[in-house]
Motif scaffolding. Structure first.
Motif, PDB file in Angstrom:
ATOM      1  N   ARG A  21      -7.486  12.587   4.824  1.00  0.00           N
ATOM      2  CA  ARG A  21      -6.332  11.951   4.161  1.00  0.00           C
ATOM      3  C   ARG A  21      -5.974  10.636   4.856  1.00  0.00           C
ATOM      4  O   ARG A  21      -5.541   9.704   4.199  1.00  0.00           O
ATOM      5  CB  ARG A  21      -5.144  12.927   4.130  1.00  0.00           C
ATOM      6  CG  ARG A  21      -4.662  13.332   5.489  1.00  0.00           C
ATOM      7  CD  ARG A  21      -3.558  14.356   5.472  1.00  0.00           C
ATOM      8  NE  ARG A  21      -3.919  15.607   4.871  1.00  0.00           N
ATOM      9  CZ  ARG A  21      -3.337  16.759   5.146  1.00  0.00           C
ATOM     10  NH1 ARG A  21      -2.334  16.814   6.015  1.00  0.00           N
ATOM     11  NH2 ARG A  21      -3.709  17.862   4.548  1.00  0.00           N
ATOM     12  N   VAL A  22      -6.171  10.584   6.163  1.00  0.00           N
ATOM     13  CA  VAL A  22      -5.861   9.338   6.874  1.00  0.00           C
ATOM     14  C   VAL A  22      -6.867   8.260   6.471  1.00  0.00           C
ATOM     15  O   VAL A  22      -6.507   7.106   6.251  1.00  0.00           O
ATOM     16  CB  VAL A  22      -5.867   9.574   8.410  1.00  0.00           C
ATOM     17  CG1 VAL A  22      -5.750   8.255   9.155  1.00  0.00           C
ATOM     18  CG2 VAL A  22      -4.732  10.511   8.795  1.00  0.00           C
ATOM     19  N   LEU A  26      -6.133   4.513   4.859  1.00  0.00           N
ATOM     20  CA  LEU A  26      -6.665   3.254   5.414  1.00  0.00           C
ATOM     21  C   LEU A  26      -7.481   2.507   4.360  1.00  0.00           C
ATOM     22  O   LEU A  26      -7.391   1.291   4.223  1.00  0.00           O
ATOM     23  CB  LEU A  26      -7.535   3.542   6.651  1.00  0.00           C
ATOM     24  CG  LEU A  26      -6.777   4.007   7.904  1.00  0.00           C
ATOM     25  CD1 LEU A  26      -7.753   4.470   8.982  1.00  0.00           C
ATOM     26  CD2 LEU A  26      -5.881   2.893   8.452  1.00  0.00           C
ATOM     27  N   LYS A  27      -8.258   3.266   3.606  1.00  0.00           N
ATOM     28  CA  LYS A  27      -9.080   2.624   2.570  1.00  0.00           C
ATOM     29  C   LYS A  27      -8.194   2.046   1.463  1.00  0.00           C
ATOM     30  O   LYS A  27      -8.434   0.951   0.974  1.00  0.00           O
ATOM     31  CB  LYS A  27     -10.082   3.627   1.985  1.00  0.00           C
ATOM     32  CG  LYS A  27     -11.278   3.876   2.893  1.00  0.00           C
ATOM     33  CD  LYS A  27     -12.203   4.915   2.273  1.00  0.00           C
ATOM     34  CE  LYS A  27     -13.270   5.373   3.240  1.00  0.00           C
ATOM     35  NZ  LYS A  27     -14.339   4.399   3.421  1.00  0.00           N
ATOM     36  N   LEU A  28      -7.177   2.812   1.063  1.00  0.00           N
ATOM     37  CA  LEU A  28      -6.295   2.317   0.008  1.00  0.00           C
ATOM     38  C   LEU A  28      -5.607   1.014   0.432  1.00  0.00           C
ATOM     39  O   LEU A  28      -5.423   0.109  -0.375  1.00  0.00           O
ATOM     40  CB  LEU A  28      -5.228   3.370  -0.322  1.00  0.00           C
ATOM     41  CG  LEU A  28      -4.329   3.015  -1.498  1.00  0.00           C
ATOM     42  CD1 LEU A  28      -5.053   3.252  -2.822  1.00  0.00           C
ATOM     43  CD2 LEU A  28      -3.045   3.834  -1.479  1.00  0.00           C
ATOM     44  N   LYS A  29      -5.248   0.946   1.706  1.00  0.00           N
ATOM     45  CA  LYS A  29      -4.578  -0.255   2.215  1.00  0.00           C
ATOM     46  C   LYS A  29      -5.569  -1.367   2.532  1.00  0.00           C
ATOM     47  O   LYS A  29      -5.172  -2.474   2.886  1.00  0.00           O
ATOM     48  CB  LYS A  29      -3.806   0.083   3.496  1.00  0.00           C
ATOM     49  CG  LYS A  29      -2.739   1.146   3.315  1.00  0.00           C
ATOM     50  CD  LYS A  29      -1.450   0.535   2.860  1.00  0.00           C
ATOM     51  CE  LYS A  29      -0.327   1.543   2.793  1.00  0.00           C
ATOM     52  NZ  LYS A  29       0.914   0.937   2.319  1.00  0.00           N
ATOM     53  N   TRP A  81       1.172  -1.441   7.077  1.00  0.00           N
ATOM     54  CA  TRP A  81       0.483  -2.260   6.070  1.00  0.00           C
ATOM     55  C   TRP A  81       1.229  -2.016   4.750  1.00  0.00           C
ATOM     56  O   TRP A  81       1.156  -0.927   4.175  1.00  0.00           O
ATOM     57  CB  TRP A  81      -0.992  -1.869   5.980  1.00  0.00           C
ATOM     58  CG  TRP A  81      -1.721  -2.212   7.251  1.00  0.00           C
ATOM     59  CD1 TRP A  81      -2.211  -3.427   7.605  1.00  0.00           C
ATOM     60  CD2 TRP A  81      -2.025  -1.334   8.356  1.00  0.00           C
ATOM     61  NE1 TRP A  81      -2.799  -3.365   8.850  1.00  0.00           N
ATOM     62  CE2 TRP A  81      -2.697  -2.105   9.340  1.00  0.00           C
ATOM     63  CE3 TRP A  81      -1.783   0.022   8.625  1.00  0.00           C
ATOM     64  CZ2 TRP A  81      -3.139  -1.565  10.544  1.00  0.00           C
ATOM     65  CZ3 TRP A  81      -2.222   0.554   9.828  1.00  0.00           C
ATOM     66  CH2 TRP A  81      -2.894  -0.239  10.769  1.00  0.00           C
ATOM     67  N   LYS A  82       1.944  -3.027   4.302  1.00  0.00           N
ATOM     68  CA  LYS A  82       2.925  -2.814   3.220  1.00  0.00           C
ATOM     69  C   LYS A  82       2.311  -2.769   1.820  1.00  0.00           C
ATOM     70  O   LYS A  82       2.949  -2.281   0.894  1.00  0.00           O
ATOM     71  CB  LYS A  82       3.973  -3.942   3.233  1.00  0.00           C
ATOM     72  CG  LYS A  82       4.676  -4.133   4.562  1.00  0.00           C
ATOM     73  CD  LYS A  82       5.816  -3.161   4.709  1.00  0.00           C
ATOM     74  CE  LYS A  82       6.584  -3.436   5.999  1.00  0.00           C
ATOM     75  NZ  LYS A  82       7.241  -2.280   6.537  1.00  0.00           N
ATOM     76  N   ASN A  83       1.083  -3.309   1.682  1.00  0.00           N
ATOM     77  CA  ASN A  83       0.486  -3.329   0.334  1.00  0.00           C
ATOM     78  C   ASN A  83       0.192  -1.892  -0.133  1.00  0.00           C
ATOM     79  O   ASN A  83       0.069  -0.982   0.690  1.00  0.00           O
ATOM     80  CB  ASN A  83      -0.817  -4.151   0.347  1.00  0.00           C
ATOM     81  CG  ASN A  83      -1.835  -3.578   1.308  1.00  0.00           C
ATOM     82  OD1 ASN A  83      -1.534  -3.287   2.455  1.00  0.00           O
ATOM     83  ND2 ASN A  83      -3.047  -3.387   0.850  1.00  0.00           N
ATOM     84  N   GLU A 198     -12.146   5.937  -6.571  1.00  0.00           N
ATOM     85  CA  GLU A 198     -13.272   5.604  -5.683  1.00  0.00           C
ATOM     86  C   GLU A 198     -12.978   5.914  -4.210  1.00  0.00           C
ATOM     87  O   GLU A 198     -13.792   6.549  -3.529  1.00  0.00           O
ATOM     88  CB  GLU A 198     -13.625   4.135  -5.859  1.00  0.00           C
ATOM     89  CG  GLU A 198     -14.994   3.828  -5.289  1.00  0.00           C
ATOM     90  CD  GLU A 198     -15.382   2.379  -5.513  1.00  0.00           C
ATOM     91  OE1 GLU A 198     -14.847   1.766  -6.453  1.00  0.00           O
ATOM     92  OE2 GLU A 198     -16.187   1.875  -4.722  1.00  0.00           O
ATOM     93  N   ILE A 199     -11.793   5.501  -3.733  1.00  0.00           N
ATOM     94  CA  ILE A 199     -11.523   5.716  -2.299  1.00  0.00           C
ATOM     95  C   ILE A 199     -11.402   7.216  -1.974  1.00  0.00           C
ATOM     96  O   ILE A 199     -11.656   7.622  -0.847  1.00  0.00           O
ATOM     97  CB  ILE A 199     -10.277   4.952  -1.795  1.00  0.00           C
ATOM     98  CG1 ILE A 199      -9.050   5.339  -2.593  1.00  0.00           C
ATOM     99  CG2 ILE A 199     -10.482   3.460  -1.769  1.00  0.00           C
ATOM    100  CD1 ILE A 199      -7.915   5.718  -1.702  1.00  0.00           C
TER     101      ILE A 199
END
Ligand SMILES: N[C@@H](CCC(=O)N[C@@H](CS)C(=O)NCC(=O)O)C(=O)O
Length: 218
Positions: A21-22, A26-29, A81-83, A198-199
């Motif tokens: 999940r972590v 990280l990938k999403l951000k 990471w705000k995005n 995908e992520i």
């Protein structure tokens, strides 16, 4: 002045849902990170040094900061990471995402796995009790694409890494279809949608290898 280059390292274990999940977050951000693999049951000196309290993965190292416990790490990632936010802005919705995530890791993991393996009152009773808990999640996801709404969020990462891509594989080893389509149509739709992200796909442990390892442990 040039911005200091970020250094992100993730100490993890390939079949650990807490690690997966972590990685999803990280990938999403879009945060680049170095992957450091543990090979349980051995524990590297690095793990013992970075997480002396729990001695567990995942551990996130961000520059000189060290974090453990997946929910804490997810929140840290979200605030750093705000995005692509993974938690809602609304305080109540945020509290609810945390509530159900805790429920997954504490109640569903404990009843749906630990108690099922022991099955002190018989396997059928343990299955029914686990399904009663899963019914809460069926209600939560009804009418939504994901628990997080239109896109995956905190609870999708926690429940997704734990239920379809971890516990369901252990249940399969025991010959149990715990989340049949007829009983849980919404959750099955959610699992299908998760598989299309995908992520998420990039973070799912390879099924055959996972089942082989999970089955030998049961
Ligand atoms: N509450 C922790 C649980 C982490 C956890 O249980 N990690 C397992 C891998 S799936 C671990 O490191 N186990 C090693 C051990 O228990 O000795 C979290 O959310 O990060």
């Amino acid at each position: 002045m040039a911005k200091k280059k970020e250094c992100v390292k993730l100490l993890e274990f390939w079949m650990s849902p807490f690690s997966r999940r972590v990685e999803m977050a990280l990938k999403l951000k879009g945060v680049p990170y170095e992957y450091l693999e543990e090979d349980f049951p051995k524990k590297t000196p690095l793990l013992l040094k970075l997480n002396p309290v729990h001695k567990k993965v995942p551990v996130l190292v961000h520059n000189d900061k060290i974090l453990s416990e997946s929910h804490v790490i997810l929140e840290y990632i979200n605030q750093t990471w705000k995005n692509n936010p993974i938690l809602p802005q609304d305080p109540y919705e945020k509290a609810m995402a945390r509530f159900w995530a805790k429920f997954v890791d504490e109640q569903i993991l404990s009843l749906g796995f630990m108690s099922l393996v022991k099955a002190e009152n018989g396997i059928e009773v343990a299955i029914e009790e686990t399904r009663e808990l899963i019914t809460y999640l069926e209600k939560e996801v009804t009418g939504k694409d994901f628990f997080g709404g239109k896109t995956i969020g905190f609870l999708d990462m926690v429940a997704g890494s734990m239920i379809p891509f971890c516990l369901a594989r252990a249940w399969e080893c025991m010959g149990i279809d715990m989340i049949p389509h007829e009983k849980f149509p919404e959750l099955n739709r959610w699992i299908k949608r998760l598989n299309e992200v995908e992520i998420v796909r990039e973070c799912i442990p390879p099924k055959e290898k996972h089942i082989e390892r999970a089955c030998t442990k049961l």
